[in-house]
Write an enzyme that holds these catalytic residues in place. Structure first.
Site, PDB file in Angstrom:
ATOM      1  N   LYS A  86     -12.006  15.232  18.878  1.00 26.29           N
ATOM      2  CA  LYS A  86     -10.927  15.472  19.213  1.00 26.29           C
ATOM      3  C   LYS A  86     -10.425  14.562  20.480  1.00 26.29           C
ATOM      4  CE  LYS A  86      -7.626  19.562  19.674  1.00 26.29           C
ATOM      5  NZ  LYS A  86      -7.639  21.106  19.000  1.00 26.29           N
ATOM      6  N   SER A 159      -4.100  22.535  16.489  1.00 29.09           N
ATOM      7  CA  SER A 159      -3.415  21.810  17.901  1.00 29.09           C
ATOM      8  C   SER A 159      -4.496  20.849  17.465  1.00 29.09           C
ATOM      9  CB  SER A 159      -3.300  21.819  19.459  1.00 29.09           C
ATOM     10  OG  SER A 159      -4.926  21.778  19.172  1.00 29.09           O
ATOM     11  N   SER A 183      -6.654  26.936  15.928  1.00 28.35           N
ATOM     12  CA  SER A 183      -6.728  25.192  16.306  1.00 28.35           C
ATOM     13  C   SER A 183      -7.822  24.840  15.295  1.00 28.35           C
ATOM     14  CB  SER A 183      -6.606  25.059  17.439  1.00 28.35           C
ATOM     15  OG  SER A 183      -5.566  25.286  17.761  1.00 28.35           O
TER      16      SER A 183
END
Length: 472
Positions: A86, A159, A183
């Site tokens: 990420k 997210s 998330s």
């Protein structure tokens, strides 16, 4: 898009299977890495999972790993395996923008601890994965939004949406996500992958762009519980650069996946009936049937006030996020998207007394959760309380109280108390999109989570199914 129940290509193999093929010389790391990079080039223009593809450095890492293996130097189950991270984890060889435009040119001079540990274990980093702005709920309006590979009209989660999409679509064999209010679990649910949110402090946050430091968790998103165990045992452990990281030793999770005994699972039917929709509750009942057939005991429990904890979470997160962005907000307010700026405004608007009451409520909720977990081994929840929502549905998340509750009640409270949980594919909607169950354990109960999830996945095939992609 239709689903299939069998892995038909190398790109959809589980991480541990690719590891074995590389270790035994049936495939080289360079071959696998090049194939994944070509697949990214072909498919990601329509999926938007990657913020940056690190082709040159990935191929160089793969070649070095092949050379080490040729010398008999095998680094372990991640040796030569292509993964992605990420884009809030620092990488010295690529920018880290954290889903923002303000930090689009930020290029750190060191790797996050989790990235350095992955690389030391021989993993090949394919690139950086897209996320919502600052890891909150909305993507920056000037940046692309990852597309759910099962159905472009279906929400891809927040997210860690890029991590969920890339792992599901066969663009990597595992990824890193972060979880502050759900998330890891929300995009794992939306994209049909396995996500592990560890105990707070189990994994170092050094070199991680923060959303809310006391709520942030870093963890793996993979195709199976076994794969998640391999990644967690690599990235977990105390880090002197992060004084909040836990001192507890890290087990070899992936080597101990057999349950020692049948667990006792708690389920709050009143919570489910009050906040989760019909497809979600049907999936939970099916999950209960499956685990009872495994010999597990499911008992009725009453959970603490999850809705109040979820509502508190927004304010708690806002205060900490305001602190994180103090240097750039409100000075550069115009460069922020509406969701992140709205959260910061909430945090900046609270008084010290307000924050004191929030902290007291959080401590009380955590204490009640510990009392609950003293009587059970696992708590069963959905990964999200609304079954595979569409992009259109989620546009009203901030204005629809029932939707807000369905989305946040199963996730945000577990971040408030910092307990670990694992999210598992556990069904499909009538339109063929994924549904997910979540197991929560007591602090540092990751071994139980992996073992229980592995047993569930040995009895079901939900985690083996994947989206059919045009050109893929």
């Amino acid at each position: 898009m239709n689903t299939t129940s069998a892995n038909t290509g190398v790109e959809f193999r589980e991480l541990h299977e690719i590891s074995r093929l590389i270790q035994t010389g049936q495939l080289s790391s360079r071959e696998v890495t090049a194939a994944m990079l070509d697949r990214i080039d072909r498919l990601d223009p329509s999926l938007n999972a990657f913020a940056a593809v690190m082709r040159e450095s990935a191929l160089a890492e793969a070649e070095r790993n092949d050379e080490r293996l040729a010398r008999g130097d095998w680094l372990g189950p991640l040796h030569g395996v292509p993964i992605a991270v990420k884009d809030l984890a620092y990488t010295h060889d690529a920018p880290t923008a954290a889903g923002t435009t303000i930090h689009s040119d930020f290029r750190p001079d060191f790797d996050a601890t989790v990235v350095s540990r992955l690389r030391a274990a021989g993993a090949v980093v394919l690139g950086k994965l897209r996320l919502t702005e600052g890891a909150f709920t909305g993507h920056h309006p000037d940046l692309p939004t990852p597309v759910n590979p099962w159905d472009s009209a279906t929400w891809s989660g927040v997210s860690s949406s890029g991590s969920g999409v890339a792992t599901s679509a066969g663009l990597c064999f595992g990824s890193l996500g972060s979880d502050t209010g759900g998330s890891i679990r929300l995009p794992s649910s939306a994209n049909g992958v396995t996500g592990l949110k560890p105990t707070w402090g189990r994994v170092s946050r050094h070199g991680i762009f923060a959303l809310a430091p006391s709520l942030d968790h870093i963890g793996p998103m993979t195709r199976s519980a076994r794969d998640a165990a391999i990644i967690l045992e690599t990235i977990a452990g105390h880090d002197p650069h992060d004084p909040t990281s836990a001192l507890e030793p890290v087990p070899r999770y992936s080597q101990h996946l057999r349950l020692d005994r049948s667990p006792v699972v708690g389920f709050d039917r009143e919570l489910a009936e009050a906040h989760f929709d019909a497809p979600t509750n049907a999936m939970l009942e099916s999950t209960i049937e499956t685990i009872e057939n495994l010999g597990w005991r499911v008992i009725d429990v009453r959970t603490p006030d999850f809705l109040a904890a979820a509502q508190d979470w927004t304010a708690l997160c806002g205060v900490e996020t305001a602190g994180v962005h103090d240097e750039t907000y409100p000075a550069r307010r115009s460069e922020y998207g509406p969701d992140l700026s709205g959260l910061i405004d909430i945090g900046r608007g609270l008084s010290a007394i307000d924050y004191h009451h929030l902290l007291e409520s959080r401590r009380a909720f955590t204490g009640r959760m510990r009392s609950l977990m003293a009587d059970i081994d696992l708590l069963l929840l959905p990964g999200i309380g609304v079954g595979s929502p569409t992009v259109e549905q989620m546009k009203s998340l901030g204005s629809d109280p029932e939707l807000f509750a369905a989305a946040t009640v199963p996730t945000a409270p577990i971040d408030n108390c910092g307990m670990p949980s694992i999210t598992l594919p556990a069904g499909f909607t009538q339109r063929g999109t994924p549904l997910a169950a979540q197991f929560v354990a007591d602090d540092f109960g990751e071994q139980l989570l992996f073992s229980a999830a592995h047993a569930f996945q040995q009895s079901t095939d939900f985690h083996t199914r994947h989206p059919e992609l045009a050109g893929g």
